[in-house]
Design an enzyme around this catalytic site. Structure first.
Site, PDB file in Angstrom:
ATOM      1  N   CYS B  85      46.055  65.550  74.943  1.00 40.87           N
ATOM      2  CA  CYS B  85      45.358  65.091  76.149  1.00 40.87           C
ATOM      3  C   CYS B  85      43.940  65.676  76.198  1.00 40.87           C
ATOM      4  O   CYS B  85      43.104  65.304  75.385  1.00 40.87           O
ATOM      5  CB  CYS B  85      46.187  65.441  77.377  1.00 40.87           C
ATOM      6  N   HIS B 201      51.966  63.748  76.050  1.00 38.13           N
ATOM      7  CA  HIS B 201      52.373  65.150  76.159  1.00 38.13           C
ATOM      8  C   HIS B 201      53.810  65.355  75.680  1.00 38.13           C
ATOM      9  O   HIS B 201      54.738  65.211  76.483  1.00 38.13           O
ATOM     10  CB  HIS B 201      52.342  65.583  77.635  1.00 38.13           C
ATOM     11  N   GLU B 203      55.201  68.136  75.195  1.00 41.40           N
ATOM     12  CA  GLU B 203      55.729  69.334  75.867  1.00 41.40           C
ATOM     13  C   GLU B 203      56.343  69.015  77.220  1.00 41.40           C
ATOM     14  O   GLU B 203      57.003  69.858  77.812  1.00 41.40           O
ATOM     15  CB  GLU B 203      54.639  70.412  75.972  1.00 41.40           C
TER      16      GLU B 203
END
Lengths: 80, 227
Positions: B85, B201, B203
């Site tokens: 990002c 993302h 994560e």
């Protein structure tokens, strides 16, 4: 010496903000517009009396940070 | 395996990345942007967020911060550097990966789950991954990937496109492109494939009860590939 730099998007790069501003202006009655492109303007006070040297420093700033040359062009104007 | 996550002023996914890396076995260190030297690392991550308040252009100020010279040297010597990002925006501003990330086509901040299709598994990030389509999360205002025609030809010729936005079945079409990115590009590599920048993302997809597990698949595979 004050040096100004104008950063504009290159011709082929889409400018959605410019488009929306165009539409808003159109809606306000400014109908005689073919296109709006949004850019950036910097005023930099360089501690330098030689206009050519001052412009050269700002040109370097544009190349290294102020503009992204993949999408933007810059123009340098000596103000005073 | 040692990893480092760089924290810039305004980073806000650095801790999430730290949690994810540790969960899958990385010995992770947080590194401050004003430090000069990276600790010894097998992987360096530039996390998501709004470094320097997105001033000037997203990622531009962070790309000039002190630690980045060390990150650039690490990448140029073949070290694995992943930008997520805002981290992707920082990578394009350093020139480690080609192109730029413009404002989303419809001028909206987008926050939702998307599907991405892997284009190329001949790299440390995706090698041996048993899925071709992954569900990740995106949250960005400037994710509209753009590059010049010449750059696009070059990244295609060198197989540098990492992932495309697609639908659940892996169809890469305009209607599944959330932000106007050229050719639905969601992530790209450098020529050598050791640097990866992507808007989604992983994560945020490491817990079934919160979101999903496709991030877990990605990180488990990544650490196995690095070992």
């Amino acid at each position: 010496m004050k040096v100004s730099a104008i950063i504009t998007l290159k011709k082929d790069v889409l400018d959605p903000q410019g488009k929306v501003i165009h539409q808003a202006l159109d809606g306000m009655g400014f109908e005689n517009i073919s296109e709006v492109r949004q850019g950036k303007y910097f005023e930099i006070d360089v501690n330098e009396n030689d206009p050519n040297k001052a412009k050269a420093v700002v040109e370097e700033m544009c190349k290294k940070l102020l503009a992204n040359l993949v999408i933007e062009n810059f123009k340098i104007i000596e103000t005073q | 395996m040692k990893s480092s996550v760089i924290t810039f002023p305004g980073s806000n996914c650095d801790r999430d990345m730290d949690v994810a890396l540790k969960k899958f076995g990385f010995n992770n260190k947080m590194v401050w942007h004003d430090d000069n030297e990276l600790p010894k690392s097998d992987l360096v991550v530039l996390p998501g967020g709004f470094s320097y308040g997105d001033y000037l252009r997203c990622g531009s100020m962070a790309s000039k911060s002190k630690i980045m010279q060390s990150v650039i040297n690490f990448a140029k010597s073949g070290g694995l550097v992943m930008g997520i990002c805002n981290g992707f925006q920082i990578l394009v501003e350093t020139g480690l990966v080609p192109g730029v990330l413009l404002r989303n086509k419809y001028l909206e901040f987008i926050c939702k789950n998307v599907f991405v299709k892997l284009d190329n598994k001949e790299n440390t990030y995706f090698k041996n991954l048993n899925k071709d389509i992954l569900e990740f999360h995106i949250a960005h205002n400037e994710g509209n990937y753009f590059c010049t025609k010449d750059q696009l030809k070059e990244i295609k010729d060198n197989n540098q496109i990492a992932i495309y936005y697609c639908n659940k079945e892996g169809k890469i079409e305009d209607q599944y492109n959330p932000n106007g990115s050229i050719k639905n590009i969601a992530g790209i590599f450098n020529k050598e494939k050791n640097v990866l920048g992507m808007m989604p993302h992983p994560e945020r997809m490491i817990d079934q009860s919160l979101s999903g597990e496709d991030g877990s698949i990605f990180f488990k595979n990544l650490i196995n590939n690095i070992k």
